[in-house]
Design an enzyme around this catalytic site. Structure first.
Site, short mmCIF file in Angstrom:
data_model
loop_
_atom_site.label_atom_id
_atom_site.label_comp_id
_atom_site.label_asym_id
_atom_site.label_seq_id
_atom_site.Cartn_x
_atom_site.Cartn_y
_atom_site.Cartn_z
CG ASP A 1 44.86 54.07 53.83
OD1 ASP A 1 45.41 53.66 52.78
OD2 ASP A 1 43.91 53.49 54.37
CG ASP B 1 44.35 52.19 48.52
OD1 ASP B 1 43.54 51.65 49.27
OD2 ASP B 1 44.07 52.55 47.36
CD GLU C 1 43.97 47.13 49.37
OE1 GLU C 1 42.80 46.75 49.46
OE2 GLU C 1 44.29 48.21 48.84
CG HIS D 1 38.16 50.33 54.67
ND1 HIS D 1 39.40 49.74 54.81
CD2 HIS D 1 38.18 50.94 53.46
CE1 HIS D 1 40.12 49.99 53.73
NE2 HIS D 1 39.40 50.71 52.90
CG ASP D 2 37.97 47.91 51.16
OD1 ASP D 2 37.31 48.96 51.14
OD2 ASP D 2 39.18 47.85 50.89
C1 NOJ Z 1 41.47 49.78 48.44
C2 NOJ Z 1 40.76 50.46 49.57
O1 NOJ Z 1 40.86 49.67 50.71
C3 NOJ Z 1 39.35 50.73 49.12
O2 NOJ Z 1 38.52 51.17 50.15
C4 NOJ Z 1 39.40 51.71 47.99
O3 NOJ Z 1 38.11 51.89 47.45
C5 NOJ Z 1 40.34 51.24 46.88
N1 NOJ Z 1 41.56 50.68 47.35
C6 NOJ Z 1 40.69 52.40 45.98
O4 NOJ Z 1 41.53 53.29 46.66
#
Ligand code: NOJ
Length: 554
Positions: A98, A200, A242, A316-317
Site C-alpha cells: 500500500d 491510496d 484508488e 477494508h473500507d
Molecule cells: C483510503 C483508504 O483505503 C482508507 O482506509 C484510508 O482511511 C484513507 N484512504 C486515508 O488514507
C-alpha cells in the site's frame, strides 16, 4: 496487445491487523500472514495487496504513516517483511504494498520538522495557508473524516491542510523534494522484491486546496508519469490507483498502456449506488439492480483496450458484500457464490478481500462505544450534533461502517476463531463458530471452493481474462452477459434476487462451466432461475460459425 501477469492473476487483499495474530497480543502480524501462505496458495491467488504495515501511530489504522521505511512494531520487523516477501514469491505470490503518499502522519519526521517554523526546510513538504479573510479557516473544504480540512498550527498562526484526520497532514506534491523523497522510498521497496503498489487516494495528489480543487488536479497525470519513469516503470509491477472520482474516460488516462502511468484503477461508481444521489455514503438508499447492471456494463464496455479495470465488491473500507447486496440470512452461501461468479466472470483483475472467500458478513453494533473506526466515530458525533437520531446514525454505521470489514478473520471454531490466543483488538463476529476457514475447507460445497474453482478456471481459460463483454436484455433482476474470445463463447446467467426469475434464450449449451446450485439444466429456453442462482455455460458460438461460413462462401 501486450498481456501482463497482473491481468491474469487474482489478487487477495490482507488487512494485517485482522488477519492472523502469531504472538497473542490480539493484533494480526506479519508472522501470522506467513503461517497462512499455504492457505492462500491453495486458494490459488497470484498476488497479495497488503494494507499498510509501516510504522504508524494508528490514528487511521496504518493509513497515517510516521516512517515509510520501518515496520509497525505490532506487526513485526523488517526481517519479518523480507521473509514474507520471499516466502510468498516461492509460492508464486507477489506482494503489492500500500502506497499512502497523499498524506503522512503528523508524527512523521517531515511534519515534526515542518511544524518548527516557516523557515524550516521541511515546511514546504506540506500545504500551509494563512487564515482566511475572516481570520478563520482559509476556505470551507471539509475532511473525509468530518469537520474542516484545515487545522490551525498555533505556533505559526498558519493552517495546514488535511483531507483525512488532523493527524494526517497532506503532502505538498508541488514540491519536487517531496516527490523525490517518495520516489526514493518506492525504490527502496522495489529493491526488496515487491510486486507492485496499491496507491491510496492517488487522485488527490494533484490537489490545489486554495482553489478548492481536491480530486483530479491539473498536474495529477504529470506526477504519475514522472513517478512511473522514476520508479516502477522499468519493472514488471502491478500498480493500481484508488480513484474515487474516476469515470471510464479518466480511467483511461491512468491505465492506457501508451501513457505510462498505472496498470489499472479501482473505480467506485458501482459501490456508490446505494446512497442517496448527491449525498454521502451514510445516507442509505436501496440498490436498484438495473442501475448496477448499467454501471458495471458501462465500465466493461467503455474501457475497451485503452485501459484496464479492477473488479471488487469488498475492501477494508466497505461493508461485507453478502450483507450489503446479497442475502446474509437464508441465502448466504448462494448469494455469496453468485456474487463471486458474477464478479470473476467480468473483464478486469479480480480482487478478493480477506474473509470474502468464506462468506463473512457484517457485524452490527448497538452502541457507538463498540465502534473502533475514526470515520464512524467522528461522523456519529457530527450527525448527533446536527440533530440526527442516534438510532438512524447507528443504522448507517451498521450498513456502511468500515469496522464491518475489519472484524478479525475466523480461522476455526476455537476461542476467538483461532485469530489470537489473546484479546482481539476488535471483537470477532459472534458467528465465528460456524463461519470460519476450517468449516469452509471441510465442506466440498462451500464458497471457498467456488472461489478456488473460479481462480482455476481463469488459469485455464484465456476467455475469462480477455473475452469481450456483451450484456443480454433480460428481466430487471437477472444480470446476464456473454464473454467471447476467439471461437469460444460463454453465457453467464445470474438471478440477483430472492425470488424466482424466468430466463430464456436460444443459445445451445455445449458445456456447463460453473454453477451455484446442483440442478441439471440442459436447455436455455424458459428456465426458472432459483433465488440467487448463477450459471455459466459454454454455448455454441453462432457468431463465429456464421462468420466462418461467410468466409467459406468467399
Ligand atoms: C483510503 C483508504 O483505503 C482508507 O482506509 C484510508 O482511511 C484513507 N484512504 C486515508 O488514507
Amino acid at each position: 496487445m501486450t498481456k501482463n501477469w497482473w491481468q491474469e492473476v487474482v489478487v487477495y487483499q490482507i488487512y494485517p491487523r485482522s488477519f492472523k495474530d502469531s504472538n497473542g497480543d490480539g493484533i494480526g502480524d506479519i508472522q501470522g500472514i506467513i503461517e497462512k501462505l499455504d492457505y492462500l496458495q491453495k486458494l490459488g491467488i497470484g498476488a497479495i495487496w497488503l494494507s499498510p504495515v509501516y510504522q504508524s501511530p494508528n490514528d487511521d489504522n496504518g493509513y497515517d504513516i510516521s516512517d515509510y521505511q520501518a515496520i509497525m512494531q505490532e506487526f513485526g520487523e523488517m526481517a519479518d517483511m523480507e521473509i514474507f516477501i520471499s516466502e510468498a514469491n516461492k509460492r508464486d505470490i507477489r506482494i503489492v504494498m500500500d502506497l499512502v503518499v497523499n498524506h503522512t502522519s503528523d508524527e512523521h519526521n517531515w511534519f515534526i520538522e515542518a511544524k518548527k517554523g516557516r523557515d524550516n526546510p521541511y515546511r514546504d513538504y506540506y500545504v500551509w495557508s494563512d487564515p482566511g479573510v475572516d481570520g478563520g479557516v482559509p476556505n470551507n473544504l471539509t475532511s473525509t473524516f468530518s469537520g474542516p480540512a484545515w487545522e490551525l498550527d498555533e505556533a505559526s498562526g498558519q493552517y495546514y491542510f488535511h483531507l483525512f484526520s488532523k493527524k494526517q497532514p497532506d503532502l505538498n506534491w508541488e514540491n519536487p523534494q517531496v516527490r523525490q523523497a517518495v520516489y526514493d522510498m518506492m525504490n527502496f521497496w522495489i529493491a526488496k522484491g515487491i510486486g507492485g503498489f496499491r496507491m491510496d487516494v492517488i487522485d488527490l495528489i494533484g490537489k490545489v486546496p486554495l482553489e478548492g480543487i481536491t480530486g483530479n488536479g491539473p498536474k495529477l497525470h504529470q506526477y504519475l508519469q514522472e513517478m512511473n519513469q522514476k520508479t516502477f516503470g522499468a519493472y514488471d509491477l502491478l500498480t493500481v490507483g484508488e480513484t474515487w472520482g474516476a469515470t471510464p474516460e479518466l480511467a483511461k488516462l491512468y491505465s492506457d498502456p501508451k501513457r505510462n502511468e498505472l496498470s489499472m484503477v479501482f473505480q467506485f461508481e458501482h459501490v456508490s449506488l446505494d446512497q442517496q444521489p448527491g449525498k454521502d455514503k451514510w445516507d442509505l438508499y436501496p440498490l436498484d439492480v438495473g442501475e448496477l447492471k448499467k454501471v458495471l456494463t458501462k465500465w466493461q464496455v467503455k474501457l475497451g483496450n485503452d485501459g484496464w479495470n479492477s473488479l471488487f465488491w469488498n475492501n477494508h473500507d466497505l461493508p461485507r458484500i453478502i450483507s450489503r447486496w446479497g442475502n446474509d440470512q437464508e441465502y448466504r452461501e448462494e448469494s455469496g457464490k453468485l456474487l463471486a461468479i458474477l464478479l470473476h466472470m467480468m473483464r478486469g483483475t479480480p480482487y478478493i478481500y480477506q474473509g470474502e472467500e468464506i462468506g463473512m458478513i457484517n457485524t452490527p453494533i448497538n452502541d457507538i462505544a463498540e465502534a473502533e473506526d475514526i470515520e464512524s466515530i467522528n461522523m456519529y458525533h457530527e450527525r448527533l450534533e446536527a440533530g440526527f437520531d442516534s438510532k438512524d446514525i447507528l443504522a448507517s454505521i451498521n450498513a456502511k461502517g468500515r469496522d464491518n470489514a475489519r472484524r478479525p478473520m475466523a480461522w476455526d471454531n476455537s476461542d476467538q476463531g483461532g485469530f489470537t490466543t489473546g484479546t482481539p483488538w476488535l471483537e470477532l463476529n459472534e458467528n465465528y463458530e460456524t463461519i470460519n476457514v476450517a468449516a469452509a475447507l471441510a465442506d466440498p460445497n462451500s464458497l471457498f471452493y467456488t472461489y478456488q474453482q473460479l481462480i482455476q478456471l481463469r488459469k485455464e481459460y484465456p476467455l475469462m481474462v480477455w473475452g469481450e463483454f456483451e450484456l443480454l436484455d433480460t428481466a430487471e433482476q437477472v444480470f446476464s452477459f456473454y464473454r467471447t474470445y476467439q471461437d469460444q463463447r460463454w453465457l453467464i446467467i445470474t438471478n440477483f434476487s430472492n425470488e424466482e426469475q424466468v430466463f430464456s434464450c436460444e443459445d445451445k449449451i455445449e458445456e456447463l462451466i460453473i454453477q451455484n446450485y446442483r440442478c441439471p439444466i440442459n436447455q436455455l429456453s424458459n428456465i426458472k432461475l432459483r433465488p440467487w442462482q448463477a450459471l455459466v455455460f459454454k454455448v455454441k458460438n453462432e457468431v463465429a460459425r456464421l462468420s466462418s461460413n461467410e468466409e467459406k462462401k468467399l
